[in-house]
Design a protein around this motif. Sequence first.
Motif, mmCIF file in Angstrom:
data_model
loop_
_atom_site.group_PDB
_atom_site.id
_atom_site.type_symbol
_atom_site.label_atom_id
_atom_site.label_comp_id
_atom_site.label_asym_id
_atom_site.label_seq_id
_atom_site.Cartn_x
_atom_site.Cartn_y
_atom_site.Cartn_z
ATOM 1 N N ILE A 35 -25.303 40.800 24.269
ATOM 2 C CA ILE A 35 -26.137 41.037 25.452
ATOM 3 C C ILE A 35 -27.354 41.860 25.047
ATOM 4 N N GLY A 36 -28.527 41.371 25.408
ATOM 5 C CA GLY A 36 -29.768 42.083 25.143
ATOM 6 C C GLY A 36 -30.384 42.567 26.439
ATOM 7 N N SER A 37 -31.078 43.714 26.405
ATOM 8 C CA SER A 37 -31.688 44.259 27.620
ATOM 9 C C SER A 37 -33.203 44.311 27.489
ATOM 10 N N VAL A 38 -33.873 44.074 28.626
ATOM 11 C CA VAL A 38 -35.328 44.123 28.712
ATOM 12 C C VAL A 38 -35.716 44.949 29.940
ATOM 13 N N ASN A 39 -37.008 45.166 30.131
ATOM 14 C CA ASN A 39 -37.456 45.928 31.290
ATOM 15 C C ASN A 39 -37.054 45.210 32.573
ATOM 16 N N ARG A 40 -37.645 44.045 32.793
ATOM 17 C CA ARG A 40 -37.272 43.189 33.923
ATOM 18 C C ARG A 40 -37.611 41.756 33.547
ATOM 19 N N PHE A 41 -37.023 40.797 34.223
ATOM 20 C CA PHE A 41 -37.304 39.402 33.935
ATOM 21 C C PHE A 41 -38.780 39.111 34.209
ATOM 22 N N GLY A 42 -39.406 38.394 33.277
ATOM 23 C CA GLY A 42 -40.811 38.059 33.422
ATOM 24 C C GLY A 42 -41.760 39.111 32.880
ATOM 25 N N SER A 43 -41.225 40.258 32.431
ATOM 26 C CA SER A 43 -42.071 41.319 31.884
ATOM 27 C C SER A 43 -42.469 40.987 30.452
ATOM 28 N N GLY B 9 -41.396 39.087 25.025
ATOM 29 C CA GLY B 9 -41.400 39.435 23.610
ATOM 30 C C GLY B 9 -40.049 39.231 22.962
ATOM 31 N N LEU B 10 -38.997 39.638 23.644
ATOM 32 C CA LEU B 10 -37.661 39.477 23.080
ATOM 33 C C LEU B 10 -37.297 38.003 22.947
ATOM 34 N N ARG B 11 -37.582 37.215 23.985
ATOM 35 C CA ARG B 11 -37.234 35.793 23.951
ATOM 36 C C ARG B 11 -38.001 35.044 22.855
ATOM 37 N N LEU B 12 -39.291 35.310 22.741
ATOM 38 C CA LEU B 12 -40.089 34.641 21.717
ATOM 39 C C LEU B 12 -39.673 35.072 20.311
ATOM 40 N N ASP C 293 -27.714 31.289 23.164
ATOM 41 C CA ASP C 293 -27.007 32.081 22.142
ATOM 42 C C ASP C 293 -26.759 33.527 22.552
ATOM 43 N N VAL C 294 -27.553 34.042 23.504
ATOM 44 C CA VAL C 294 -27.403 35.431 23.933
ATOM 45 C C VAL C 294 -27.491 35.485 25.453
ATOM 46 N N ARG C 295 -27.192 36.654 25.990
ATOM 47 C CA ARG C 295 -27.387 36.904 27.416
ATOM 48 C C ARG C 295 -28.364 38.069 27.552
ATOM 49 N N ILE C 296 -29.395 37.880 28.345
ATOM 50 C CA ILE C 296 -30.418 38.914 28.524
ATOM 51 C C ILE C 296 -30.339 39.460 29.944
ATOM 52 N N VAL C 297 -30.356 40.804 30.064
ATOM 53 C CA VAL C 297 -30.242 41.455 31.373
ATOM 54 C C VAL C 297 -31.393 42.440 31.549
ATOM 55 N N PRO C 298 -31.829 42.670 32.795
ATOM 56 C CA PRO C 298 -32.866 43.683 33.044
ATOM 57 C C PRO C 298 -32.242 45.073 33.091
ATOM 58 N N ALA C 299 -32.931 46.066 32.494
ATOM 59 C CA ALA C 299 -32.377 47.424 32.463
ATOM 60 C C ALA C 299 -33.408 48.501 32.780
ATOM 61 N N GLY C 300 -34.700 48.154 32.809
ATOM 62 C CA GLY C 300 -35.722 49.152 33.086
ATOM 63 C C GLY C 300 -36.534 49.494 31.850
ATOM 64 N N GLY C 301 -37.240 50.618 31.902
ATOM 65 C CA GLY C 301 -38.121 51.039 30.816
ATOM 66 C C GLY C 301 -37.382 51.482 29.575
ATOM 67 N N ASN C 302 -38.144 51.976 28.587
ATOM 68 C CA ASN C 302 -37.542 52.392 27.325
ATOM 69 C C ASN C 302 -36.390 53.383 27.501
ATOM 70 N N PRO C 303 -36.523 54.435 28.308
ATOM 71 C CA PRO C 303 -35.400 55.383 28.470
ATOM 72 C C PRO C 303 -34.156 54.721 29.055
ATOM 73 N N GLN D 195 -26.001 45.254 23.719
ATOM 74 C CA GLN D 195 -25.800 45.525 22.285
ATOM 75 C C GLN D 195 -27.113 45.504 21.504
ATOM 76 N N PHE D 196 -28.173 45.045 22.157
ATOM 77 C CA PHE D 196 -29.485 45.100 21.518
ATOM 78 C C PHE D 196 -30.554 45.150 22.601
ATOM 79 N N THR D 197 -31.726 45.635 22.210
ATOM 80 C CA THR D 197 -32.817 45.770 23.170
ATOM 81 C C THR D 197 -34.143 45.750 22.429
ATOM 82 N N ILE D 198 -35.217 45.920 23.163
ATOM 83 C CA ILE D 198 -36.556 45.936 22.595
ATOM 84 C C ILE D 198 -37.175 47.281 22.915
ATOM 85 N N MET D 199 -37.808 47.921 21.917
ATOM 86 C CA MET D 199 -38.323 49.274 22.082
ATOM 87 C C MET D 199 -39.571 49.497 21.249
#
Length: 329
Positions: A128-136, A141-144, A156-166, A178-182
Motif C-alpha cells: 500500500i502506497g500513500s499520497v496527498n490526495r487522489f489527483g494531486s 508523481g507516484l503513479r508515473l 500491482d499496488v494499492r494507493i490511498v490518500p493520507a494528506g501532506g508530508n507529515p 508501506q511506501f509513500t512519496i516525500m
Amino acid sequence: MRKFFLLTALTTTIGLTQSLTSFAQERVRVGWAAMTASHAPLWVAQDKGFFAKQGLVIESIFFGAGPPAMQALVAGDLDIVVTSAPNVVNPRLGGVDAVMVMSIIPTFIDHIISAPSITNPEQLKGKIGSVNRFGSISDMGLRLSLKRLGIDPEKDVRIVPAGGNPERLAAISKGISQFTIMNEPFIKEAERLGFRDLVNMATLKIPLHGNGVVTREAIIKTRRPVIAKFARAITEAIHYIKVDKETTKAIIGKYTRLTDPEGLERTYRNYTSVLMDVPYPDPAGIKTLLDDMAPKSPKAAAADLKTFVDASFIQEMEASGFIKQLGKK
C-alpha cells in the motif's frame, strides 16, 4: 469574490523601499501554494531585491493549495501564480486562458520512501502506497514513477490518500502504508525513523513541471512588460541560488522555519539539482500530464500541448543577452 479569496489566504505584502530611479514601480499580486523550497526563487527574488531591481512591488499571497490560487487568478485577484502543471492543464481544459511562462522545477524531485524491509522497487508489489490526495501532484508523481519502474499502479499496488508530508510520514510509521512519496526535509526525518530512501524520482527524468510561473493570456496582453520583469527577476534568483548556497539556505530556513543544518543542506541540494539556467516551459512537461489524462479525458487527448505554455519571455531574455550576462556574475 476578491474579498473571499483574500480572507481565505495568508497574505504577506512585501514592502520594497529601495530607491528606483530608472523604473516606475508596478504592483504585482502573486499567489503561491506550498511551503516547500520549490518556491526558493520567489523567496530569493523578494529578499535579495531582484523584484525591486525590475521596478516591481510584490504582494505575495500564500494559499494552502494550487486550485484556490488559480481560482483567485481567474477571478482577477492575482496576476501570477507559482504552481505546478496540473493547475495549468485542468483550468485550460475547462476553458480558462491559463498559461505557463517559465519552469522552476521541471521534473519530480520527491523520493519514494519505503518500510525498511523493502530493499528494491520490485518488492513494492502487493503493498500500500500513500499520497496527498487522489489527483494531486504527489498522486501523479507516484503513479508515473511506478510505471517507469515496471510496476502497474492500478494492479500491482494499492494507493490511498493520507494528506501532506507529515501525515504521510505518520501513515507509514503506523503501518497504514508501506511506501509513500516525500521531499526534503521529510526524507531526512523518515531515514532517522528507520525508513528507506528507495528511489530518487528525479533520476527517472519524468518531464513534468513541478513548479512554474503561471498567468493568463489576458494579463499578458494588458501587462506584458510586467510579466517580463517578473520572469527576469525569477531567472536572476535562480542564478543567485546556484552561486550563493549559504544565503539561499538561510532564506529557505526563514520561510520554511527549518533550522537543522543537515536538513537545510539536503533541501538545498535536492531542489537546486534540477534548476535550469534557461528556465523554458518545455511542452514536454505538459505532455506527460495530458498523456496520463487522455484515456479518461477526450479533451486532454485532443489538446494542443503548445497552447499551455508561452516560451516567448525566456526567448526574449536569451536573445537580449540577459541570461548570458547572469552567468558572468
